[in-house]
Design a protein around this motif. Structure first.
Motif: not given
Lengths: 357, 284
Positions: A72, A76, A80, A86, A88, A97, A101, B181-190, B192-193, B196-197, B200
């Motif tokens: 994070q 980068a 995939f 997602w 939902h 998203y 952030l 992985e997609a959300s952590t790569m976008l900057g979310a912490s574990k 938060r990921s 939020t992902i 839900p």
């Protein structure tokens, strides 16, 4: 941003790791990593993403060492194979998203999402209501690309993004991903097992095998100047022939489209039934004598099954040749010669039956 | 070919009518039989709950009325009903708090001894309930938990945490890692990921397994009797007492009341239960 990888190593028990990788991804360029499954290309990508911690070596984004930085904090983003959208969230929320952030103001989010959707050719009108699963596979991958690009990452990673799509969509998206990447001017790394994809999309092709870089260069360089037997054999529709060049025993890699069928010969020259038939030097190239056994119509041309000694390979020609003995011509610059020994890494022996060097 | 097309012919052709009627009749008889087998005992409960007087050998109650219903709603039954629902809610909440993080970790990380851990959770189910609960009771005596609501909640958790974890592990396993992985790569912490992902996406599974836990706790009898009775009475224990005292009407009313939430919740659960959870169930 220029990405530098230095002596990067990650070992696994099952040998799918990477070994002493040195590589520089040029700024704004698309680098494709291609290789057979298990060559370490996915490990390299995931190490760059920060999803795998390397054993040793370094990764630098610009001047910054990010080797052990969590994913994070790297800047980068990734696309995939299975889109990883997602379900939902609405398409809009999927793309927004990363911006949320980063605490981007709502009005700006709106603008940037709309802009990125236009650039990946998704209609921005109803994205707040529709969910990703309401789009086709190709569109879903565009949405995933938009989600990865909207945050303006330092590096865009793509892990076989087209593998789940059917051939026609794949052909189209190849061109589009290439155009989008260039219009954003983003540094990108593209992992694929499809050599045609790598050659057609990339500025720079990296060929990997057994955790090492086998060869790296522009698509034309790696295709026309293979530095190793592996590269020559892996790229293009290649076949390996074991032949004699003068008194030497050699491995000759030849692509289906490079060998031309010439005039008919009366009979096979003496000794041609052996495992190492003679390749004669003629003006501008090489001449072999072989027997055309049959041919297939493959749309754009005819594919001939040719036997040279005990070895079989394919030669493409615009017209169909009747079965018989022919002289085959191979231009000098399309003949790739390799020593027959040192077969440790090669897979080229599969065309030959019962040959030992 | 001809025979096939004839068989596919709709009811219009007069030739088929006789056979069709016979088949329909047979089906109706079979359905009535099944209905009787399933609904018969339930119907008898219903009749009993409205019977004021019913002596042998009369096939029907001699007097009908709702006096037992009002008796039940006036008396201790309401207390038992309310505490049963409160306990079931508490058990569900605690169970989720325990099993969501645990099953997420079991599903995602290569924890050494994972299989053994999962089997360990299953162990109390492998033995007959009574010895397990009586041993638990011995322990609870030592901690002064017998006859308390805490004790009853704890004994319900013994059983419910098990299948909550087993279902939740397969729920989390059915969510691909790449979405996280997609959300952590976008900057979310574990964390938060996860919130939020992953969570839900797991909601249908969480709802399904919490309904199961809720029902288990609502209907649980052995443990509640051993730990709670006679000081703390849940609805099943209340019903048992009523039946033991030959108050058939009270027992029937209670049984019907106990059945209703089960039926409603199971109908709800059908909506949330995905077949992939069931197919992944118990895959270690």
């Amino acid at each position: 941003m220029q990405i530098r990888i230095e002596r990067l190593t990650k070992t696994y028990a099952n040998q799918r790791g990477i070994n002493q990788i040195d590589l520089t991804l040029p700024e704004g360029g698309l680098t494709a990593i291609v290789g057979p499954s298990g060559c370490g290309k996915t490990t390299l990508l995931r190490t760059l993403a920060g999803l795998i911690k390397p054993d040793s070596g370094a990764i630098r984004f610009g001047g910054k060492d990010v080797t052990y930085a969590p994913p994070q904090h790297r800047g980068a983003t990734m696309v995939f194979q299975n889109y990883a959208l997602w379900p939902h969230m609405s398409v809009f929320d999927n793309i927004a998203y990363g911006l949320k952030l980063r605490r981007t103001p709502a009005a700006e989010i709106e603008l940037r999402v709309t802009d990125v959707l236009r650039r990946v050719e998704i209609d921005p009108a109803d994205v707040k209501k529709r969910h990703p699963q309401q789009y086709s596979g190709g569109q879903q991958q565009r949405i995933a690309l938009a989600r990865a690009l909207v945050v303006q990452p330092h590096l865009l990673l793509m892990d076989e993004p087209l593998s789940n799509l059917d051939a026609k969509v794949r052909q189209r998206l190849r061109v589009e991903i290439r155009n989008i990447q260039q219009s954003f001017g983003i540094t990108a790394l593209y992992v694929t097992h499809d050599q045609e994809e790598a050659l057609s999309m990339a500025d720079y092709v990296v060929l990997m095998n057994e955790g090492r870089i086998e060869q790296a260069g522009t698509p034309k360089e790696v295709y026309y100047q293979p530095s190793s037997y592996f590269t020559a054999h892996f790229l293009g529709d290649s076949h390996t022939l074991h032949v004699r060049r003068g008194a030497e025993m050699k491995r000759l890699v030849v692509r289906s489209c490079d060998m031309t069928i010439g005039s008919r010969a009366e009979q096979l020259p003496p000794g041609s039934a052996r495992d190492y038939p003679l390749a004669e030097s003629v003006e501008g190239g090489w001449q072999l004598t072989g027997e055309v056994t049959n041919h297939l119509f493959i749309g754009s041309s005819y594919r001939h099954m040719v036997r040279i000694g005990s070895q079989t390979f394919f030669a493409d020609a615009d017209e169909a040749y009747e079965p018989g003995v022919y002289r085959l011509h191979l231009p000098e610059e399309r003949a790739y010669w390799f020593e027959p020994e040192g077969q440790g890494a090669d897979t080229g022996g599969r065309m030959i039956s019962g040959v030992t060097a | 070919m001809n025979a096939e097309t004839a068989a596919v012919q709709p009811a219009g052709s007069g030739m088929m009518t006789g056979a069709r009627w016979r088949r329909l009749l047979l089906r109706m008889i079979l359905m009535a039989g099944a209905l009787f087998l399933i609904m018969g005992p339930l119907l008898s409960l219903l009749i009993w709950s409205f019977a004021e007087k019913w002596y042998w050998p009369s096939p029907w109650p001699l007097e009908w009325g709702t006096s037992y219903w009002s008796k039940v709603f006036e008396g201790k039954m309401m207390d038992a009903l309310i505490s049963s629902f409160l306990i079931a809610t508490a058990v569900t909440v605690i169970c989720l708090i325990i099993s969501i993080p645990l099953s997420y970790m079991l599903a995602r990380y290569r924890i050494p001894g994972r299989t053994i851990l999962l089997l360990l959770f299953l162990l109390p189910q492998a033995f007959p309930q009574l010895p397990v609960f009586s041993n638990a009771m011995v322990l609870m005596y030592r901690w002064d938990l017998v006859g308390t609501w805490t004790g009853v909640i704890l004994i319900h958790l013994v059983g419910s945490v098990v299948f909550c974890i087993w279902t939740m592990v397969s729920v989390f396993q059915s969510i691909p890692t790449s979405v996280e992985e997609a959300s952590t790569m976008l900057g979310a912490s574990k964390l938060r990921s996860f919130f939020t992902i992953t969570l839900p996406l797991a909601v249908p599974g969480v709802i399904a397994s919490s309904l199961l836990v809720f029902l288990y706790s609502l209907d649980e009898f052995t443990g509640s009797l051993l730990i709670g009775a006679p000081f703390k009475t849940t609805l099943p224990v209340f019903m048992y007492n009523a039946a033991m005292g030959y108050e058939m009407q009270i027992a029937s009313v209670t049984a019907i009341l106990l059945m209703l939430p089960g039926i409603i919740l199971l109908l709800l659960m059908q909506k949330f239960m995905k077949s992939e959870y069931l197919s992944a169930f118990g895959r270690v």
